[in-house]
Design a protein around this motif. Structure first.
Motif, PDB file in Angstrom:
ATOM      1  N   LYS A   1       0.817  -1.219   0.000  1.00 18.31           N
ATOM      2  CA  LYS A   1       0.000   0.000   0.000  1.00 18.31           C
ATOM      3  C   LYS A   1       0.850   1.267   0.000  1.00 18.31           C
ATOM      4  CE  LYS A   1      -3.644   2.337   2.671  1.00 18.31           C
ATOM      5  NZ  LYS A   1      -4.551   2.233   3.841  1.00 18.31           N
ATOM      6  N   PHE A   2       1.992   1.244   0.697  1.00 21.16           N
ATOM      7  CA  PHE A   2       2.817   2.443   0.857  1.00 21.16           C
ATOM      8  C   PHE A   2       4.145   2.288   0.113  1.00 21.16           C
ATOM      9  CE2 PHE A   2       0.214   1.987   4.697  1.00 21.16           C
ATOM     10  CZ  PHE A   2      -0.470   3.202   4.684  1.00 21.16           C
ATOM     11  N   HIS A   3       4.580   3.370  -0.530  1.00 16.98           N
ATOM     12  CA  HIS A   3       5.876   3.355  -1.207  1.00 16.98           C
ATOM     13  C   HIS A   3       7.018   3.354  -0.193  1.00 16.98           C
ATOM     14  CE1 HIS A   3       4.112   3.840  -5.121  1.00 16.98           C
ATOM     15  NE2 HIS A   3       3.529   4.965  -4.787  1.00 16.98           N
ATOM     16  N   VAL A   4       6.888   4.206   0.844  1.00 12.28           N
ATOM     17  CA  VAL A   4       7.960   4.351   1.832  1.00 12.28           C
ATOM     18  C   VAL A   4       7.374   4.207   3.243  1.00 12.28           C
ATOM     19  CG1 VAL A   4       9.868   5.777   2.661  1.00 12.28           C
ATOM     20  CG2 VAL A   4       9.103   5.982   0.278  1.00 12.28           C
ATOM     21  N   THR A   5       7.925   3.268   3.990  1.00 16.48           N
ATOM     22  CA  THR A   5       7.445   2.983   5.343  1.00 16.48           C
ATOM     23  C   THR A   5       8.627   3.011   6.305  1.00 16.48           C
ATOM     24  OG1 THR A   5       5.716   1.553   4.430  1.00 16.48           O
ATOM     25  CG2 THR A   5       6.198   1.289   6.754  1.00 16.48           C
ATOM     26  N   ALA A   6       8.334   3.337   7.564  1.00 14.45           N
ATOM     27  CA  ALA A   6       9.389   3.376   8.583  1.00 14.45           C
ATOM     28  C   ALA A   6       8.944   2.615   9.830  1.00 14.45           C
ATOM     29  CB  ALA A   6       9.730   4.817   8.948  1.00 14.45           C
ATOM     30  N   LEU A   7       9.924   2.120  10.559  1.00 16.28           N
ATOM     31  CA  LEU A   7       9.705   1.532  11.874  1.00 16.28           C
ATOM     32  C   LEU A   7      10.989   1.678  12.654  1.00 16.28           C
ATOM     33  CD1 LEU A   7       9.971  -2.352  11.892  1.00 16.28           C
ATOM     34  CD2 LEU A   7      10.615  -0.996   9.897  1.00 16.28           C
TER      35      LEU A   7
ATOM     36  N   SER B   1       5.986  -1.167  -0.688  1.00 18.30           N
ATOM     37  CA  SER B   1       6.283  -1.593  -2.055  1.00 18.30           C
ATOM     38  C   SER B   1       7.713  -1.293  -2.490  1.00 18.30           C
ATOM     39  CB  SER B   1       5.314  -0.913  -3.034  1.00 18.30           C
ATOM     40  OG  SER B   1       5.484   0.501  -3.000  1.00 18.30           O
ATOM     41  N   GLN B   2       8.338  -0.233  -1.940  1.00 21.63           N
ATOM     42  CA  GLN B   2       9.629   0.186  -2.478  1.00 21.63           C
ATOM     43  C   GLN B   2      10.733   0.321  -1.427  1.00 21.63           C
ATOM     44  OE1 GLN B   2       9.111   3.778  -4.804  1.00 21.63           O
ATOM     45  NE2 GLN B   2       7.524   2.872  -6.097  1.00 21.63           N
ATOM     46  N   ARG B   3      10.483   1.086  -0.394  1.00 19.81           N
ATOM     47  CA  ARG B   3      11.569   1.520   0.488  1.00 19.81           C
ATOM     48  C   ARG B   3      11.160   1.381   1.954  1.00 19.81           C
ATOM     49  NH1 ARG B   3      13.189   7.893   0.483  1.00 19.81           N
ATOM     50  NH2 ARG B   3      14.886   7.896   2.025  1.00 19.81           N
ATOM     51  N   LEU B   4      11.935   0.603   2.700  1.00 25.17           N
ATOM     52  CA  LEU B   4      11.665   0.400   4.120  1.00 25.17           C
ATOM     53  C   LEU B   4      12.822   0.991   4.930  1.00 25.17           C
ATOM     54  CD1 LEU B   4       9.811  -0.837   6.247  1.00 25.17           C
ATOM     55  CD2 LEU B   4      11.071  -2.984   6.009  1.00 25.17           C
ATOM     56  N   ILE B   5      12.489   1.970   5.766  1.00 27.00           N
ATOM     57  CA  ILE B   5      13.491   2.647   6.591  1.00 27.00           C
ATOM     58  C   ILE B   5      13.341   2.151   8.021  1.00 27.00           C
ATOM     59  CG2 ILE B   5      14.358   4.856   7.423  1.00 27.00           C
ATOM     60  CD1 ILE B   5      13.118   6.153   4.936  1.00 27.00           C
ATOM     61  N   CYS B   6      14.404   1.560   8.547  1.00 31.73           N
ATOM     62  CA  CYS B   6      14.351   0.985   9.893  1.00 31.73           C
ATOM     63  C   CYS B   6      15.361   1.673  10.799  1.00 31.73           C
ATOM     64  CB  CYS B   6      14.636  -0.518   9.822  1.00 31.73           C
ATOM     65  SG  CYS B   6      14.464  -1.361  11.400  1.00 31.73           S
ATOM     66  N   GLY B   7      14.857   2.370  11.811  1.00 38.98           N
ATOM     67  CA  GLY B   7      15.725   2.979  12.808  1.00 38.98           C
ATOM     68  C   GLY B   7      16.099   1.943  13.862  1.00 38.98           C
ATOM     69  N   ILE B   8      17.392   1.816  14.134  1.00 38.70           N
ATOM     70  CA  ILE B   8      17.861   0.840  15.119  1.00 38.70           C
ATOM     71  C   ILE B   8      18.622   1.589  16.220  1.00 38.70           C
ATOM     72  CG2 ILE B   8      19.331  -1.174  15.501  1.00 38.70           C
ATOM     73  CD1 ILE B   8      18.664  -2.083  12.694  1.00 38.70           C
TER      74      ILE B   8
ATOM     75  N   VAL C   1      19.223   2.901   9.845  1.00 37.75           N
ATOM     76  CA  VAL C   1      19.814   4.138  10.343  1.00 37.75           C
ATOM     77  C   VAL C   1      19.865   4.118  11.869  1.00 37.75           C
ATOM     78  CG1 VAL C   1      19.057   5.481   8.349  1.00 37.75           C
ATOM     79  CG2 VAL C   1      17.567   5.309  10.335  1.00 37.75           C
ATOM     80  N   PRO C   2      20.891   4.758  12.471  1.00 33.63           N
ATOM     81  CA  PRO C   2      20.980   4.808  13.942  1.00 33.63           C
ATOM     82  C   PRO C   2      19.827   5.613  14.521  1.00 33.63           C
ATOM     83  CG  PRO C   2      23.054   5.460  12.903  1.00 33.63           C
ATOM     84  CD  PRO C   2      22.026   5.428  11.826  1.00 33.63           C
TER      85      PRO C   2
END
Length: 297
Positions: free
Chosen positions: A141-147, A170-177, A218-219
């Motif tokens: 559903k979403f092009h860019v998602t974060a968690l 669908s495209q880009r998953l941004i994960c903050g660790i 990403v930190p």
């Protein structure tokens, strides 16, 4: 470190009832106990809704983990793979593959090469019941998602959160660790995995589920992390116990002139909201068990 060739793979033609799944998992116990193995489960039917996926994963991870715990197999890894018949094109190798009786890889359109497994076994299915769960179709559903999260000793709850995140993206998953310097006050902090190790495990799991998705790790040094800086993000995925953090994120985005994010909530594995999720599966509990094991040895 588990050798790739020591993994065991189960192919499921549907999400089975708990009793059926327990029986199938039980068949893998002697195979898994021969060495420090981990179990991969691939579910053949395509999930259409994240609600259906969340429910199915919660049940399958819980049932499988309960079987393992009943045999004292605390550290055995579980990966549930869905909506991805091409995972076999990876470099993974399995010690044993289990298929439903009277079926072959061709039955399920799995192009598994003979060099990818050592032996093949079958299990019996005595029912064809699949739970019907309805909800809006929201795959990709979403092009860019974060968690975001610490993702220490990546466990089943983490994997459900990451699974739902990849499902709706669908495209880009941004994960903050969470970076190491923010973890000094954690219990059993000496057993927390280094940042690079936690990143590697998250990346490996996401790519197992969805090889073609773009993953950015990403930190995480504050509550918002990349969600407070990247305008392209459309959705934030959180667990039910951390919904309040999403409110802070959206308040920050609005103050900075960015659009608020859709918030997708994933169920917590274990525990109840009424008691503050005191019995939920957690990295802290895993570290406690590790510390207890070290002390007893």
């Amino acid at each position: 470190m588990v050798e790739e060739s020591s993994r065991v793979l189960i192919v499921l033609p549907y999400t089975p009832p708990s009793a059926t799944l327990q029986r199938i998992i039980g068949q893998t116990i002697p195979l898994l106990r021969e060495c420090q193995s981990q179990l991969d489960i691939v579910v053949i039917p395509e999930f259409k809704t994240s609600f259906q996926l969340d429910s199915a994963l919660g049940k399958m991870y819980s049932v499988t983990r309960d079987v393992f715990l009943s045999y004292g197999m605390i550290n055995t890894g579980i990966n549930i793979i869905f909506n991805n018949s091409h995972f076999v094109e990876s470099n993974l190798q399995w010690k044993v593959v289990l298929l439903p009786q009277e079926t072959t890889f061709e039955t399920w359109k799995l192009e598994l090469g003979r060099e990818q497994y050592r032996s093949l076994e079958h299990y019996a299915l005595h029912d064809n019941i699949m739970e019907e769960i309805k909800g809006p179709k929201d795959a990709n559903k979403f092009h860019v998602t974060a968690l975001g999260g610490t993702f220490d000793h990546i466990h089943d709850g983490h994997k459900i959160l990451l699974s739902v995140s990849t499902f709706i993206t669908s495209q880009r998953l941004i994960c903050g660790i969470t970076c190491d310097e923010l973890l000094h006050n954690k219990k059993y902090k000496e057993l927390i995995e280094p940042y690079d190790t936690r990143c590697r495990h998250v990346h490996q799991f996401i790519k197992l589920l969805k090889p073609d998705i773009s993953v950015e790790l990403v930190p995480l040094r504050d509550v918002c992390g990349p969600t407070g800086k990247v305008p392209e993000i459309e959705c934030l995925v959180v667990s039910r116990e951390t919904v309040s953090g999403a409110e802070t994120v959206n308040k920050t985005r609005i103050e900075k002139g960015m659009s608020p994010l859709a918030v997708h909530v994933v169920n917590v594995l274990g525990g109840r909201e009424e008691d503050g999720w005191s019995e939920k599966l957690s990295s802290t509990e895993i570290r406690r068990l590790l510390q207890s094991s070290i002390s007893s040895n």
